[in-house]
Motif scaffolding. Structure first.
Motif, PDB file in Angstrom:
ATOM      1  N   LYS A 172       0.804  -1.233   0.000  1.00 20.15           N
ATOM      2  CA  LYS A 172       0.000   0.000   0.000  1.00 20.15           C
ATOM      3  C   LYS A 172       0.835   1.280   0.000  1.00 20.15           C
ATOM      4  O   LYS A 172       0.355   2.332  -0.389  1.00 20.15           O
ATOM      5  CB  LYS A 172      -0.913   0.028   1.236  1.00 20.15           C
ATOM      6  CG  LYS A 172      -2.017  -1.019   1.215  1.00 20.15           C
ATOM      7  CD  LYS A 172      -2.910  -0.901   2.429  1.00 20.15           C
ATOM      8  CE  LYS A 172      -3.855   0.274   2.272  1.00 20.15           C
ATOM      9  NZ  LYS A 172      -4.881   0.329   3.331  1.00 20.15           N
TER      10      LYS A 172
ATOM     11  N   LYS B  42      -4.736  -0.843  19.773  1.00 17.36           N
ATOM     12  CA  LYS B  42      -3.943   0.361  19.528  1.00 17.36           C
ATOM     13  C   LYS B  42      -2.899   0.535  20.631  1.00 17.36           C
ATOM     14  O   LYS B  42      -1.739   0.845  20.367  1.00 17.36           O
ATOM     15  CB  LYS B  42      -4.873   1.581  19.477  1.00 17.36           C
ATOM     16  CG  LYS B  42      -4.227   2.809  18.889  1.00 17.36           C
ATOM     17  CD  LYS B  42      -5.234   3.947  18.820  1.00 17.36           C
ATOM     18  CE  LYS B  42      -5.219   4.546  17.448  1.00 17.36           C
ATOM     19  NZ  LYS B  42      -6.150   5.639  17.276  1.00 17.36           N
TER      20      LYS B  42
ATOM     21  N   ALA C 144       2.457   6.090   3.199  1.00 16.59           N
ATOM     22  CA  ALA C 144       1.416   7.102   3.410  1.00 16.59           C
ATOM     23  C   ALA C 144       0.020   6.490   3.455  1.00 16.59           C
ATOM     24  O   ALA C 144      -0.817   6.899   4.266  1.00 16.59           O
ATOM     25  CB  ALA C 144       1.492   8.178   2.326  1.00 16.59           C
ATOM     26  N   ALA C 145      -0.238   5.506   2.620  1.00 21.46           N
ATOM     27  CA  ALA C 145      -1.584   4.925   2.525  1.00 21.46           C
ATOM     28  C   ALA C 145      -1.868   3.856   3.577  1.00 21.46           C
ATOM     29  O   ALA C 145      -3.006   3.450   3.754  1.00 21.46           O
ATOM     30  CB  ALA C 145      -1.802   4.344   1.134  1.00 21.46           C
ATOM     31  N   THR C 146      -0.838   3.402   4.273  1.00 27.40           N
ATOM     32  CA  THR C 146      -1.033   2.402   5.315  1.00 27.40           C
ATOM     33  C   THR C 146      -1.379   3.097   6.631  1.00 27.40           C
ATOM     34  O   THR C 146      -0.688   4.021   7.045  1.00 27.40           O
ATOM     35  CB  THR C 146       0.235   1.538   5.501  1.00 27.40           C
ATOM     36  OG1 THR C 146       0.506   0.868   4.273  1.00 27.40           O
ATOM     37  CG2 THR C 146       0.055   0.512   6.601  1.00 27.40           C
ATOM     38  N   SER C 147      -2.432   2.641   7.257  1.00 26.80           N
ATOM     39  CA  SER C 147      -2.828   3.224   8.549  1.00 26.80           C
ATOM     40  C   SER C 147      -2.513   2.245   9.671  1.00 26.80           C
ATOM     41  O   SER C 147      -2.343   1.045   9.437  1.00 26.80           O
ATOM     42  CB  SER C 147      -4.325   3.531   8.548  1.00 26.80           C
ATOM     43  OG  SER C 147      -5.060   2.318   8.506  1.00 26.80           O
ATOM     44  N   MET C 148      -2.451   2.763  10.872  1.00 28.77           N
ATOM     45  CA  MET C 148      -2.251   1.893  12.022  1.00 28.77           C
ATOM     46  C   MET C 148      -3.428   0.922  12.151  1.00 28.77           C
ATOM     47  O   MET C 148      -3.261  -0.197  12.615  1.00 28.77           O
ATOM     48  CB  MET C 148      -2.060   2.712  13.303  1.00 28.77           C
ATOM     49  CG  MET C 148      -0.692   3.393  13.386  1.00 28.77           C
ATOM     50  SD  MET C 148       0.708   2.262  13.229  1.00 28.77           S
ATOM     51  CE  MET C 148       1.053   1.923  14.950  1.00 28.77           C
ATOM     52  N   SER C 149      -4.600   1.341  11.698  1.00 29.89           N
ATOM     53  CA  SER C 149      -5.770   0.443  11.707  1.00 29.89           C
ATOM     54  C   SER C 149      -5.524  -0.777  10.826  1.00 29.89           C
ATOM     55  O   SER C 149      -5.943  -1.888  11.169  1.00 29.89           O
ATOM     56  CB  SER C 149      -7.014   1.178  11.216  1.00 29.89           C
ATOM     57  OG  SER C 149      -7.304   2.269  12.048  1.00 29.89           O
ATOM     58  N   ASP C 150      -4.858  -0.572   9.677  1.00 29.61           N
ATOM     59  CA  ASP C 150      -4.513  -1.700   8.795  1.00 29.61           C
ATOM     60  C   ASP C 150      -3.636  -2.708   9.541  1.00 29.61           C
ATOM     61  O   ASP C 150      -3.831  -3.921   9.434  1.00 29.61           O
ATOM     62  CB  ASP C 150      -3.748  -1.218   7.551  1.00 29.61           C
ATOM     63  CG  ASP C 150      -4.570  -0.344   6.632  1.00 29.61           C
ATOM     64  OD1 ASP C 150      -5.792  -0.564   6.542  1.00 29.61           O
ATOM     65  OD2 ASP C 150      -3.978   0.550   5.997  1.00 29.61           O
TER      66      ASP C 150
ATOM     67  N   ASN D 187       5.271   5.518  16.888  1.00 27.36           N
ATOM     68  CA  ASN D 187       4.319   6.038  15.905  1.00 27.36           C
ATOM     69  C   ASN D 187       4.448   5.242  14.607  1.00 27.36           C
ATOM     70  O   ASN D 187       5.278   4.334  14.501  1.00 27.36           O
ATOM     71  CB  ASN D 187       4.542   7.539  15.665  1.00 27.36           C
ATOM     72  CG  ASN D 187       5.973   7.847  15.240  1.00 27.36           C
ATOM     73  OD1 ASN D 187       6.546   7.162  14.399  1.00 27.36           O
ATOM     74  ND2 ASN D 187       6.564   8.870  15.846  1.00 27.36           N
ATOM     75  N   LYS D 188       3.640   5.585  13.643  1.00 26.97           N
ATOM     76  CA  LYS D 188       3.625   4.862  12.363  1.00 26.97           C
ATOM     77  C   LYS D 188       4.962   4.975  11.643  1.00 26.97           C
ATOM     78  O   LYS D 188       5.413   4.004  11.022  1.00 26.97           O
ATOM     79  CB  LYS D 188       2.489   5.394  11.468  1.00 26.97           C
ATOM     80  CG  LYS D 188       2.344   4.595  10.180  1.00 26.97           C
ATOM     81  CD  LYS D 188       1.214   5.075   9.322  1.00 26.97           C
ATOM     82  CE  LYS D 188       1.703   6.046   8.304  1.00 26.97           C
ATOM     83  NZ  LYS D 188       0.732   6.335   7.239  1.00 26.97           N
ATOM     84  N   ASP D 189       5.622   6.117  11.727  1.00 33.82           N
ATOM     85  CA  ASP D 189       6.902   6.294  11.037  1.00 33.82           C
ATOM     86  C   ASP D 189       7.969   5.333  11.557  1.00 33.82           C
ATOM     87  O   ASP D 189       8.756   4.792  10.782  1.00 33.82           O
ATOM     88  CB  ASP D 189       7.395   7.741  11.163  1.00 33.82           C
ATOM     89  CG  ASP D 189       6.561   8.709  10.338  1.00 33.82           C
ATOM     90  OD1 ASP D 189       5.886   8.255   9.389  1.00 33.82           O
ATOM     91  OD2 ASP D 189       6.567   9.915  10.651  1.00 33.82           O
TER      92      ASP D 189
END
Length: 195
Positions: free
Chosen positions: A22, A40, A25-31, A49-51
């Motif tokens: 994905k 979470k 940028a398009a990947t979320s923590m929800s994914d 964090n996501k980064d």
């Protein structure tokens, strides 16, 4: 490995193919939460964090790619066989060795203007790839397999760029026709450099 380290590794292994498919940028923590079935809170215990998670996922994808590639190359007994193994390893972009496609191309394209940390990681892997190819060719020259006047570093750059370009073309067209042409051309060049 502690329980915490195992969980961290589990998250990385689940997140890596998602980020590679994905994009960061398009990947979320929800994914990632959906893939891991973790809350979470659990996610943020292991990754700030996501980064931070994305960087770990990039590293994981690169290591996975490298270990699979090395397994193929080491089967070659001669420098020519090793170069052919390298080319063959990347010859099927529609069914790539790492889920989501080539992580160098995927992350490199996304990160070139947006993520200096990932950009540097990808650049380092590119340099290592070119160095590997150069050393294989130089070993072939040393073993009197290849023309001693062959510029190893120059061809390593050309081979690397052609395979990455072929990967992009094949993924965009949905077939491996362009890559087949590139593989044929690279194999011909290598065969012509044999003594």
């Amino acid at each position: 490995m502690t329980k915490g380290e195992e969980t961290r590794q589990f998250i990385i292994e689940k997140a890596a193919p998602i980020f590679n498919t994905k994009g960061i940028a398009a990947t979320s923590m929800s994914d990632i939460m959906e893939a891991t079935k973790l809350s979470k809170g659990s996610m943020y215990v292991h990754f700030e964090n996501k980064d931070v998670l994305a960087c770990a996922a990039v590293d994981h994808n690169m290591k996975l790619l490298n270990s699979k590639l090395q397994a193929e190359i080491t089967q070659g007994k001669t420098a020519e066989e090793q170069l052919f193994a390298y080319i063959d390893f990347f010859s099927n972009p529609i069914n790539p060795p790492v889920t989501g496609g080539c992580p160098l191309l995927n992350f490199g394209t996304e990160a070139d203007d947006t993520n200096p940390i990932v950009k540097e990681k990808v650049n380092n892997v590119i340099k290592r790839g070119q160095k590997l190819l150069t050393s294989i060719i130089e070993k072939g020259i040393e073993n009197k397999e290849f023309d001693p006047n062959w510029n190893a570093a120059e061809f390593a750059t050309v081979l690397f760029a052609m395979l990455e370009g072929g990967h992009l073309m094949s993924r965009m067209s949905g077939n491996n026709d362009n890559m087949k042409t590139i593989v044929q051309s690279l194999r011909k060049i290598i065969s012509e450099k044999k003594i």
